[in-house]
Design an enzyme around this catalytic site. Structure first.
Site, PDB file in Angstrom:
ATOM      1  N   TYR A 132       3.217   5.984  11.534  1.00  0.00           N
ATOM      2  CA  TYR A 132       3.489   4.623  11.997  1.00  0.00           C
ATOM      3  C   TYR A 132       4.316   3.793  11.023  1.00  0.00           C
ATOM      4  CZ  TYR A 132      -0.718   3.866   9.103  1.00  0.00           C
ATOM      5  OH  TYR A 132      -1.629   3.865   8.090  1.00  0.00           O
ATOM      6  N   ARG A 134       0.858  -1.186   0.000  1.00  0.00           N
ATOM      7  CA  ARG A 134       0.000   0.000   0.000  1.00  0.00           C
ATOM      8  C   ARG A 134       0.893   1.235   0.000  1.00  0.00           C
ATOM      9  NH1 ARG A 134      -2.703   0.916   5.415  1.00  0.00           N
ATOM     10  NH2 ARG A 134      -1.281   2.692   5.536  1.00  0.00           N
ATOM     11  N   HIS A 138      -3.816   4.659   4.478  1.00  0.00           N
ATOM     12  CA  HIS A 138      -4.966   3.735   4.446  1.00  0.00           C
ATOM     13  C   HIS A 138      -6.137   4.392   3.708  1.00  0.00           C
ATOM     14  CE1 HIS A 138      -8.264   1.186   5.644  1.00  0.00           C
ATOM     15  NE2 HIS A 138      -8.816   2.151   6.334  1.00  0.00           N
TER      16      HIS A 138
END
Lengths: 357, 341
Positions: free
Chosen positions: A269, A256, A260
């Site tokens: 993160y 990815r 998100h």
């Protein structure tokens, strides 16, 4: 001791990140005619994706989930399916949906919160996007059961992510699909991150493909950034399901590259270096390099494709933005086949309270 | 017309709809039984025998025993419904619904709505409810208010064999997701039921008794108890209307309000726990719409706000009884007389 069962997970890759074949490609997949449509679809999806994020950032679209870096999976899956097959998608399957005939404008509408965006003008039996995680795997199993009962040569393809494979719905669906021997293919886009939880913290299983074995059927892992590998695995899985051979799980390993969703900030993160490394495996780079090696793609083709994608996306944006908002009574109109009497009063009140007059 | 039990009426509705429409299938845990055991096919027919006898006629393809996977098979029923079937899924006890609430609340109930009217989910979920079977707290609840709360679902509460057949036939033909509540204590109740298929409408309450003094608004098994009370009190000069709601969603608000206005005294009888229940909902509805016509406060006869007890002597106290209903009716009548005096 006697060994009573053995399981092995195959890994499939045909194109390395530089677009060089790592093994002989089956002739029908090696030709430019097979690869170019996937490449064009990937480019269209990426253009759509960038525009969707830009619209969201300027307040013209709702929260959006990008498929940046994962386009090869959707392109290969969508083009491998037959028109009367059934796609049961998650929210990062834009390329597959476009391949199936969902329009750019419909997905813009969808991500703006307009339910009319799920009323696809193209595929009549595909399911709309499932935002809840893994719930759609159960629906896919039911759709496959309906198809099997009617004896139709159709296949259901369910899409989900790596995080979804931890859910009970997913495990239960694999079990039911296996024991009922259903024509369904589970495509897991393993993009390494379930929001902020990395794949290493998602499951102790070495592969996600192996979860199929507990359901009693084959699981295979493919390089999800290699459209040839995904297409190859899908062709096999679809053929198996169509000919009565039951389900298959295809784990497509990808990354990815974006947050998100637009409501997320992955830099909080996720190591920037990891993302930079992942960019080297971008599916579009290797696909283009491979096409170039076939003398089937050049700078002019690329420029023409960019122009075409930009124009198509722009046209879709204009049509989307020109769509009038739904009237207040639309809140009631898709609730039941026929609105119960007790709700007709509420509907009339909504119209009255929200009318301009 | 012949005498049929509640169980037979449900079985007959299923069989007749399966004959009439090849897209009707049923699925659930132990619905058929005996799979793969020679001579034992159809040995079970559901834990209380409701679906027994259907498999030999309709085959294993349409009579499906599922693994113990409520999310998977309820979700699959929804998916199959969206793909052209009319599945009737049995979720043995309503108490187990929690394991697949997501599939019911967020999926079945919202498919049509969230997909712009494109997806249609004509699925029926049959389930058992109610206390009185010595089945303890996790197999005896009346959870219909939870489902009534969710827009997009229809909730059906058959009170007798005749009602069960007509309402299930309607549920199967209906194009929306329906939760069909069967009271496990009613299965052996018997009455005259037409042999031919028929439907009973959703959202139209049924007056099982008509009277001038008190309206007893009730549903499910409590209709039977309320009828007994109405018949008894008729002899004492108190005439009662009994309103069988038939469906809690859609709810026949008009009939409830009319009966409250006509009698001016209302007793709501509901086996469920009393907070956020049909009893409170109906009381609020009447207060909002018929306040001026009331001659006494509305009385609610419900279970206490505890789980259904396992201990037989406690369970008997827990369930609303004819004596409690009668006391409530007498109380609203007496209240009215005091005011007049």
């Amino acid at each position: 001791m006697t060994r009573i069962a053995e399981f092995a997970v195959e890994y499939i890759q045909f194109l390395d990140p530089a677009g060089k074949p790592t093994q002989d490609i089956p002739p029908h997949l090696a030709e430019a005619e097979a690869i170019t449509p996937m490449y064009r679809l990937m480019a269209l999806t990426r253009t759509f994706d960038a525009k969707a994020i830009a619209l969201q950032r300027t307040g013209q679209l709702g929260t959006y989930a990008s498929s940046l870096g994962q386009e090869a999976i959707g392109a290969a899956v969508g083009l491998a399916m037959r028109q009367d097959d059934v796609l049961v998608p998650s929210y990062r399957e834009q390329a597959a949906q476009f391949a199936r005939g969902v329009t750019l404008e419909e997905l813009f509408l969808y991500w703006s919160g307009d339910e009319r965006g799920s009323r696809y003008s193209g595929p009549q039996f595909d399911f709309p996007i499932s935002i809840p995680i893994a719930t759609q795997s159960c629906h896919a199993v039911g759709a496959a059961a309906a198809i099997k009962l009617r004896g139709e040569p159709r296949v259901v393809v369910e899409g989900c992510g790596d995080g979804a494979t931890s859910k009970g719905d997913f495990y239960e669906s694999l079990n039911l699909a296996g024991v009922w021997h259903l024509p369904v293919v589970f495509v897991v886009s393993n993009n390494q991150w379930a929001i902020s939880v990395p794949r290493s913290r998602q499951s102790g299983a070495k592969t996600l493909a192996q979860k199929a074995f507990a359901g009693g059927f084959e699981g295979v892992q493919v390089d999800g950034n290699d459209p040839v590998a995904v297409r190859f695995a899908m062709d096999n899985a679809l053929e198996r399901a169509r000919s009565g051979g039951g389900p298959t799980l295809v784990e497509a390993v990808t990354y990815r590259l974006q947050d998100h969703t637009t409501a997320d900030d992955a830099s909080r993160y996720r190591d920037a270096e990891e993302v930079e490394t992942a960019k080297q495996s971008d599916p579009m780079i290797r696909t283009r390099r491979y096409l170039e090696s076939l003398q089937a793609w050049g700078d002019e083709d690329e420029a023409a494709l960019k122009e075409e994608c930009g124009r198509r996306v722009q046209e879709a944006v204009e049509a989307y933005l020109a769509t009038p908002p739904e009237p207040p009574e639309a809140m009631f109109d898709s609730l039941y086949a026929e609105l119960p009497g007790a709700l007709t009063g509420q509907r009339a009140e909504a119209i009255k309270e929200n009318s301009d007059g | 017309m012949s005498k049929k039990t509640y169980r037979q009426a449900i079985n007959e509705a299923l069989a007749q709809e399966m004959r009439r429409d090849p897209t009707v299938i049923f699925m659930g845990e132990d619905n058929v039984g005996g799979m793969g055991a020679p001579g034992e096919d159809d040995a079970w027919g559901g834990v209380l025998g409701v679906t027994k006898g259907l498999m030999p006629e309709f085959g294993r393809e349409r009579c499906l025993d599922t693994p113990i996977s409520e999310s998977a098979f309820i979700g699959a029923a929804v998916g199959a419904a969206a793909t052209g079937l009319r599945p009737v899924a049995e979720l043995m006890f309503v108490d187990f619904m929690g394991v697949c609430f997501d599939q019911i609340f967020n999926q079945a109930a919202k498919f049509r709505y969230m997909f712009g009217g494109k997806a249609v989910t004509p699925v029926v979920i049959r389930t058992m409810y109610g206390a009185g079977f010595r089945a303890a707290s996790q197999h005896s609840q009346c959870l219909y208010p939870l489902f009534t709360h969710i827009p997009g679902l229809k909730v059906v509460m058959p009170s007798s064999p005749y009602e069960a057949k007509g309402l299930l036939t309607q549920a199967i033909r209906d194009d929306d997701p329906v939760i069909f509540f069967e009271h496990k204590v009613l299965y052996d109740d018997e009455e005259e039921v037409p042999d031919d298929p028929y439907t009973l409408p959703f959202g139209e309450a049924n007056l099982t008794r008509e009277g001038d003094d008190v309206a007893i608004v009730t549903l499910g098994r409590m209709v039977k108890l309320s009828n007994e009370v109405a018949d008894k009190l008729e002899g004492d000069g108190i005439s009662c209307t009994v309103v069988d709601l038939r469906t809690t969603s859609p709810l026949d608000e008009d009939t409830i309000i009319e009966c409250a206005e006509e009698t001016g005294r209302v007793v709501v009888v509901d086996e469920a726990n009393p907070r956020c229940s049909m009893a409170t909902d109906i009381s609020a509805l009447i207060t909002q719409n018929a306040f001026g016509a009331l001659k006494s406060p509305i009385k609610m006869v419900t279970a206490p706000h505890t789980p259904p007890p396992f201990a037989p002597e406690l369970e008997d106290i827990y369930i609303p009884t004819p004596a409690k209903i009668e006391a409530a009716v007498r109380e609203v009548v007496a209240y009215s007389r005091e005011v007049v005096a």
